[in-house]
Write a protein that holds these residues in place. Structure first.
Motif, mmCIF file in Angstrom:
data_model
loop_
_atom_site.group_PDB
_atom_site.id
_atom_site.type_symbol
_atom_site.label_atom_id
_atom_site.label_comp_id
_atom_site.label_asym_id
_atom_site.label_seq_id
_atom_site.Cartn_x
_atom_site.Cartn_y
_atom_site.Cartn_z
ATOM 1 N N LEU A 164 0.856 -1.185 0.000
ATOM 2 C CA LEU A 164 0.000 0.000 0.000
ATOM 3 C C LEU A 164 0.886 1.226 0.000
ATOM 4 O O LEU A 164 1.619 1.474 0.957
ATOM 5 N N LEU A 165 0.834 1.975 -1.088
ATOM 6 C CA LEU A 165 1.631 3.181 -1.234
ATOM 7 C C LEU A 165 0.767 4.405 -0.985
ATOM 8 O O LEU A 165 -0.462 4.329 -1.049
ATOM 9 N N PRO A 166 1.385 5.552 -0.721
ATOM 10 C CA PRO A 166 0.581 6.751 -0.450
ATOM 11 C C PRO A 166 -0.154 7.240 -1.678
ATOM 12 O O PRO A 166 0.274 7.024 -2.821
ATOM 13 N N ALA A 167 -1.281 7.904 -1.452
ATOM 14 C CA ALA A 167 -2.014 8.543 -2.548
ATOM 15 C C ALA A 167 -1.516 9.969 -2.759
ATOM 16 O O ALA A 167 -1.611 10.509 -3.864
ATOM 17 N N LEU A 168 -1.012 10.597 -1.700
ATOM 18 C CA LEU A 168 -0.428 11.938 -1.782
ATOM 19 C C LEU A 168 1.046 11.791 -2.139
ATOM 20 O O LEU A 168 1.821 11.203 -1.382
ATOM 21 N N LEU A 169 1.423 12.323 -3.312
ATOM 22 C CA LEU A 169 2.740 12.030 -3.864
ATOM 23 C C LEU A 169 3.503 13.310 -4.207
ATOM 24 O O LEU A 169 2.901 14.311 -4.611
ATOM 25 N N PRO A 170 4.833 13.273 -4.113
ATOM 26 C CA PRO A 170 5.625 14.441 -4.477
ATOM 27 C C PRO A 170 5.683 14.642 -5.988
ATOM 28 O O PRO A 170 5.531 13.691 -6.767
ATOM 29 N N ARG A 215 2.080 23.623 3.001
ATOM 30 C CA ARG A 215 2.215 24.940 3.623
ATOM 31 C C ARG A 215 3.560 25.598 3.346
ATOM 32 O O ARG A 215 3.714 26.810 3.489
ATOM 33 N N LYS A 216 4.541 24.795 2.912
ATOM 34 C CA LYS A 216 5.856 25.345 2.594
ATOM 35 C C LYS A 216 6.001 25.669 1.109
ATOM 36 O O LYS A 216 7.068 26.097 0.658
ATOM 37 N N GLY A 217 4.928 25.419 0.342
ATOM 38 C CA GLY A 217 4.970 25.741 -1.073
ATOM 39 C C GLY A 217 5.461 24.624 -1.966
ATOM 40 O O GLY A 217 5.602 24.815 -3.176
ATOM 41 N N ALA A 218 5.730 23.450 -1.385
ATOM 42 C CA ALA A 218 6.188 22.317 -2.195
ATOM 43 C C ALA A 218 5.019 21.725 -2.981
ATOM 44 O O ALA A 218 3.886 21.674 -2.483
ATOM 45 N N ASP A 219 5.289 21.264 -4.203
ATOM 46 C CA ASP A 219 4.253 20.720 -5.078
ATOM 47 C C ASP A 219 4.020 19.234 -4.821
ATOM 48 O O ASP A 219 4.977 18.455 -4.686
ATOM 49 N N TYR A 220 2.741 18.858 -4.796
ATOM 50 C CA TYR A 220 2.329 17.463 -4.632
ATOM 51 C C TYR A 220 1.200 17.158 -5.624
ATOM 52 O O TYR A 220 0.657 18.057 -6.267
ATOM 53 N N LEU A 221 0.864 15.893 -5.708
ATOM 54 C CA LEU A 221 -0.271 15.474 -6.529
ATOM 55 C C LEU A 221 -0.999 14.340 -5.838
ATOM 56 O O LEU A 221 -0.438 13.672 -4.952
ATOM 57 N N LEU A 222 -2.253 14.138 -6.241
ATOM 58 C CA LEU A 222 -3.004 12.957 -5.815
ATOM 59 C C LEU A 222 -2.887 11.934 -6.929
ATOM 60 O O LEU A 222 -3.227 12.223 -8.079
#
Length: 564
Positions: free
Chosen positions: A74-80, A103-110
């Protein structure tokens, strides 16, 4: 342990009328029967009965994946962002990718799919050829920002999916992993009771080479596929190919310019000249990563922009605009012809074969030209099969006219090759002590979509009609009357539950027998057992939900029949 669910304690609210926004059968019935509820566009909650069906589908998928030696993770759904940027898919996915910042401005995706993340996992865990082959899978929520989520759980922005990935050291090993998945998928859909077709497909944003889709034929399907009535050929319409015809030997005469005022469309041109649209050449202008490209097809055919996009991927394809024409006065809107085009790449459908003659634009307002011959008067830079497939087009295998049908995509398998391994330099130490680049496969099953597909294929006028393997219960016991019937229904339900059957018993007080019968039909459990007018005699009515067959049986015989 008894497996009895009393409806008097079940969170369920059935509806008599279809939801106002529901268009497909599965959308209407899953809501009316209390299986799902809408939270927002494309976002759904699974209620108790629906969750049971979803878990049953999940169980079948898991069992068949485990049977081929796949290992569940099971891997995360929230990804860098970075892994998807490395493969180019951060941009390629376009607007369908859910992007967000922390909150630090880093980009993520679902995550829509997890090729990148699984590749990184194997790179971290597997270092030698001895660690491979390996097949990993997960059953997880995926996300896609659909432009027009509709059809209930068929096309949502959040959905349940099984995605698995194979890792091998050779192409032969990949072929074996692909074959294992193909057979596993056949078993999964057979167990689920889904009628399905296996068709050739294109890989799209996934990348890779060999690709097949598993489609569930249904009028509500958003996929169109073709099949041949004379052979076993079947394909997604975007994967259908048309062979380049041999050059014609006829002498078509010189190019002749025609006065054709007010004929900027194929329809007006054909009407003005009194010729069939098939005698004309349609030239569609598109922009490919900003560069204008002309696409030539017979005038009676339409350009399939999806096919064109697949051929030209990862480049972006869009139609030219009025502003584009304004910047190119040599391109006369409605009168473009391939002869004499400058600084424009020309691609054409194979039907525009060398030696074929056409009536087409003369690159001047109100002018067309006839006897414009491919290969003589203009050159095709590249042939691409880009027309919309039509009923009756020749089968690529045997030439028989193809048939078009609608279907729901329920599974897709890909031989990805080394695209992702190259992006992350996924190597293992080979038998000779030298690095070997790993090759991959990717395989998906739409778990929540399978529920909707089953509803579409199996429902009738009364409601849902689940196959036994995935139904929320084995038996629906209905107490159709007062205290005596309710007491008998609960006693029989407990006997069945203790025998290992999953039982739903309608013991609701203050609900009329008519409503209970209607709900039993709507909910769709395979067997309905009614404690009704002959309860005092110890006689029950057993009904088969699918066939409608009924018979009256003594309690002991009814219990024995259902336990068998």
């Amino acid at each position: 342990m008894a497996q009895v669910q009393r409806m008097s304690r079940l969170m369920i609210k059935t509806l008599r009328d279809d939801p106002a926004d529901a268009e497909t059968l599965s959308h209407k019935l899953l809501v009316r029967a209390g299986y799902v509820r809408r939270n927002a566009a494309g976002i759904w909650s699974w209620l108790p009965l629906g969750k049971r069906v979803l878990e049953n589908v999940t169980r079948v998928v898991r069992e068949e994946m485990d049977a081929i030696g796949a290992q569940e993770v099971l891997l995360p759904a929230l990804l860098p962002k970075e892994p998807y940027e490395a493969t180019g898919r951060w941009e390629e996915y376009g607007a369908e990718l859910f992007r967000l910042k922390d909150r630090k401005g880093a980009d993520y995706l679902l995550g829509p799919t997890h090729e990148e993340i699984f590749t990184q996992l194997v790179k971290d865990q597997c270092t030698s050829y001895k660690d491979l082959p390996v097949i990993l899978y997960q059953i997880q929520t995926k996300y896609r920002d659909e432009a027009r989520p509709r059809s209930g759980i068929l096309r949502g922005r959040e959905f349940q999916m099984k995605d698995s990935y194979s890792f091998d050291t050779s192409d032969e090993g990949l072929a074996e992993s692909y074959a294992l998945h193909r057979e596993a998928y056949i078993k999964i859909f057979e167990r689920l009771g889904l009628e399905h077709k296996i068709v050739s497909a294109v890989s799209g944003a996934m990348g890779g080479s060999a690709s097949e889709e598993f489609l569930a034929p249904a009028p509500a399907g958003e996929d169109t596929f073709v099949h041949c009535p004379s052979c076993d050929y079947a394909a997604n319409t975007e994967a259908v190919t048309f062979a380049l015809a041999p050059a014609e030997g006829a002498d078509h005469g010189p190019v002749e310019e025609l006065d054709t005022p007010d004929t900027p469309t194929i329809e007006t041109l054909a009407d003005h000249l009194g010729v069939p649209a098939s005698a004309t050449l349609k030239n569609l202008l598109v922009k490919v990563d900003g560069e204008i490209v002309a696409v030539g097809v017979p005038g009676d055919r339409e350009v399939d922009l999806g096919k064109l996009g697949d051929h030209l991927a990862p480049a972006g394809v869009e139609l030219v605009t009025a502003e584009d024409f304004a910047g190119r006065p040599d391109l006369v809107r409605g009168y473009v012809g391939p002869q004499g085009l400058e600084k424009v790449r020309y691609v054409a459908d194979p039907r525009v074969a060398p030696g074929t003659a056409w009536i087409t634009g003369a690159n001047a307002e109100g002018k067309h030209a006839k006897n414009v011959v491919a290969g003589r008067d203009f050159e095709v830079d590249e042939y691409l099969d880009v027309v919309v497939v039509e009923d009756g087009d020749p089968c690529p295998s045997c030439g028989t006219g193809l048939k078009l049908d609608r279907a729901i995509e329920i599974g897709h398998i890909f031989q990805l090759g080394r695209k992702y391994a190259d992006a992350f330099q996924l190597d293992v130490l080979g038998q000779n002590g030298k690095p070997v680049r790993v090759t991959m496969g990717s395989y998906g099953v739409g778990v929540s979509r399978a529920v909707a597909a089953l509803a579409e294929q199996t429902a009738d006028e009364q409601g849902l009609c689940w196959p036994a393997e995935i139904a929320p219960a084995d038996v629906h016991v209905v107490a159709a009357g007062k205290a005596l019937q309710t007491e008998l229904a609960l006693d029989v339900a407990n006997q069945l539950g203790e025998a290992g059957l999953r039982v739903l018993v309608d013991d609701r007080a203050g609900v009329s027998p008519g409503v209970k019968f209607t709900d039993a039909e709507l909910i769709g459990v395979p067997k309905i057992l009614v404690a009704g007018r002959r309860s005092a005699d110890g006689v029950l009515e057993l009904k088969d939900r699918r066939t409608g067959e009924r018979e009256e049986l003594p309690v002991a015989e009814a219990v024995a029949r259902l336990r068998a």
